[in-house]
Design an enzyme around this catalytic site. Sequence first.
Site, mmCIF file in Angstrom:
data_model
loop_
_atom_site.group_PDB
_atom_site.id
_atom_site.type_symbol
_atom_site.label_atom_id
_atom_site.label_comp_id
_atom_site.label_asym_id
_atom_site.label_seq_id
_atom_site.Cartn_x
_atom_site.Cartn_y
_atom_site.Cartn_z
ATOM 1 N N LYS A 63 0.768 -1.254 0.149
ATOM 2 C CA LYS A 63 -0.130 0.007 0.074
ATOM 3 C C LYS A 63 0.878 1.175 0.098
ATOM 4 O O LYS A 63 0.618 2.208 -0.701
ATOM 5 C CB LYS A 63 -0.934 -0.003 1.277
ATOM 6 C CG LYS A 63 -2.131 -0.963 0.923
ATOM 7 C CD LYS A 63 -3.422 -0.672 1.850
ATOM 8 C CE LYS A 63 -4.549 -1.690 1.374
ATOM 9 N NZ LYS A 63 -4.998 -2.549 2.699
ATOM 10 N N LYS A 76 -10.581 -4.557 -6.707
ATOM 11 C CA LYS A 76 -11.693 -3.407 -7.119
ATOM 12 C C LYS A 76 -10.689 -2.327 -7.496
ATOM 13 O O LYS A 76 -11.294 -1.495 -8.460
ATOM 14 C CB LYS A 76 -12.104 -2.990 -5.834
ATOM 15 C CG LYS A 76 -13.111 -4.045 -5.314
ATOM 16 C CD LYS A 76 -13.659 -3.644 -3.883
ATOM 17 C CE LYS A 76 -14.383 -4.707 -3.198
ATOM 18 N NZ LYS A 76 -14.375 -4.673 -1.623
ATOM 19 N N LYS A 109 -3.831 -10.275 -8.739
ATOM 20 C CA LYS A 109 -5.116 -10.826 -8.349
ATOM 21 C C LYS A 109 -6.178 -9.893 -8.716
ATOM 22 O O LYS A 109 -6.098 -8.829 -9.242
ATOM 23 C CB LYS A 109 -5.150 -11.026 -6.763
ATOM 24 C CG LYS A 109 -4.972 -9.617 -6.150
ATOM 25 C CD LYS A 109 -5.612 -9.866 -4.788
ATOM 26 C CE LYS A 109 -5.672 -8.452 -4.000
ATOM 27 N NZ LYS A 109 -6.306 -8.445 -2.954
HETATM 28 P P1 TYM Z 1 -11.238 -7.058 1.056
HETATM 29 O O1 TYM Z 1 -12.380 -6.325 1.472
HETATM 30 O O2 TYM Z 1 -10.160 -6.733 0.289
HETATM 31 O O3 TYM Z 1 -11.878 -8.573 0.547
HETATM 32 C C1 TYM Z 1 -13.021 -9.212 1.021
HETATM 33 C C2 TYM Z 1 -12.680 -10.844 0.922
HETATM 34 O O4 TYM Z 1 -12.342 -11.182 -0.392
HETATM 35 C C3 TYM Z 1 -11.193 -11.935 -0.801
HETATM 36 N N1 TYM Z 1 -10.547 -11.639 -1.833
HETATM 37 C C4 TYM Z 1 -9.961 -12.459 -2.719
HETATM 38 N N2 TYM Z 1 -10.046 -13.753 -2.645
HETATM 39 C C5 TYM Z 1 -9.350 -14.428 -3.559
HETATM 40 N N3 TYM Z 1 -8.840 -13.905 -4.812
HETATM 41 C C6 TYM Z 1 -9.045 -12.408 -4.914
HETATM 42 N N4 TYM Z 1 -8.777 -11.703 -6.143
HETATM 43 C C7 TYM Z 1 -9.799 -11.752 -3.795
HETATM 44 N N5 TYM Z 1 -9.920 -10.367 -3.777
HETATM 45 C C8 TYM Z 1 -10.507 -10.329 -2.407
HETATM 46 C C9 TYM Z 1 -10.372 -11.442 0.522
HETATM 47 O O5 TYM Z 1 -9.268 -12.546 1.040
HETATM 48 C C10 TYM Z 1 -11.309 -11.323 1.702
HETATM 49 O O6 TYM Z 1 -11.451 -12.522 2.301
HETATM 50 N N6 TYM Z 1 -9.141 -7.064 5.462
HETATM 51 C C11 TYM Z 1 -10.103 -7.583 4.683
HETATM 52 C C12 TYM Z 1 -11.524 -7.147 5.542
HETATM 53 C C13 TYM Z 1 -11.610 -7.531 6.748
HETATM 54 C C14 TYM Z 1 -11.411 -8.845 7.359
HETATM 55 C C15 TYM Z 1 -11.789 -8.944 8.848
HETATM 56 C C16 TYM Z 1 -11.775 -10.276 6.899
HETATM 57 C C17 TYM Z 1 -11.632 -6.704 8.022
HETATM 58 N N7 TYM Z 1 -11.556 -7.462 9.103
HETATM 59 C C18 TYM Z 1 -11.686 -9.987 9.798
HETATM 60 C C19 TYM Z 1 -11.704 -11.311 7.751
HETATM 61 C C20 TYM Z 1 -11.777 -11.162 9.095
HETATM 62 C C21 TYM Z 1 -10.319 -6.906 3.605
HETATM 63 O O7 TYM Z 1 -9.484 -5.959 3.156
HETATM 64 O O8 TYM Z 1 -11.071 -7.926 2.472
#
Ligand code: TYM
Length: 290
Positions: A111, A197, A194
């Site tokens: 980041k 968004k 990957k």
């Molecule tokens: P975020 O919002 O970036 O993504 C949400 C979930 O989608 C999965 N993901 C993917 N999995 C496989 N391939 C991809 N290309 C891909 N893009 C996104 C992410 O692995 C995630 O599971 N930090 C987290 C949000 C969060 C969280 C938590 C998750 C905050 N607190 C506690 C679990 C437990 C995040 O930014 O996810």
Amino acid sequence: METVVSGIRPTGNLHLGNYFGAVKNFLKMQNDAHCFFFIADYHSLTTHPTPADLHKSGRQVLAEYLACGIDPDKSVIYMQSDLPQTAELYLLLNMNAYVGELERVTSFKDKIRKQPNPINAGLLTYPVLMAADILIHHAAKVPVGKDQEQHLEMTRTFGNRFNRLYKTDYFPEPVAYNFGEALVKIPGLDGSGKMGKSEGEGNAVFLIDTDEVIKKKVMRAVTDSGPTLPNSEKPDSIKNLFTLMGVVSAPETISFFEEKYNDCTIRYGDMKKQLAEDMIKFISPIREKN
Ligand code: TYM
């Protein structure tokens, strides 16, 4: 019953990476675990959305959770900021989280490379807030994609450190979970990295994309001029297309194109057409419910 927790940031519509990395497992787990699925609005504040965008995206993720089949009679769905105890636990955990270890987290390093100065402290302590989300529920399993694996390691580190310091076994050790299989990383359509968004127009296929948009994005996916030697190693962009087929297409379809690749008769146009069709078959029922 085991406790399961996971969240998704409200930073836009959900895409196939979110679905196959996370939501697919939410659906499988909600029948036989005590599930908490939240919308991580605090986490999305690291990028300073406007209040209007934040509220709109929060509602959108909620609608998409429901459209995908998360059942509020089986799972607790909530907004992260509606559980203020999370913020309180975050503060307490921060007292025993070290700046050095936070600076070494891969997602932080990525980041700050993409978003140089000024770096806000929320980005640095992002994994601590995530640990608070998980530990507050004493969760055992956390269904997430591969990109979150290191954050789960940190969660265990913080929980164990707290237990050691206060001579307790208050926090159990949560694991990143995908039904005994490796965590998933869904690639994007731009040939590298990957699906995300914020990875640029055309990289991600969203659960609200129309059939036309899906077709257009997939047909524009990066390929090359094709294999010239039988059974040759696939370049990343082609591997990615096969990985995407792996989640939306039938096994016979995949082996058909594998064979064509291996004997050098593959036509990427045909493969992409099939991939787009299979994505549409998968996405359109979700889009309709949204
Ligand atoms: P975020 O919002 O970036 O993504 C949400 C979930 O989608 C999965 N993901 C993917 N999995 C496989 N391939 C991809 N290309 C891909 N893009 C996104 C992410 O692995 C995630 O599971 N930090 C987290 C949000 C969060 C969280 C938590 C998750 C905050 N607190 C506690 C679990 C437990 C995040 O930014 O996810």
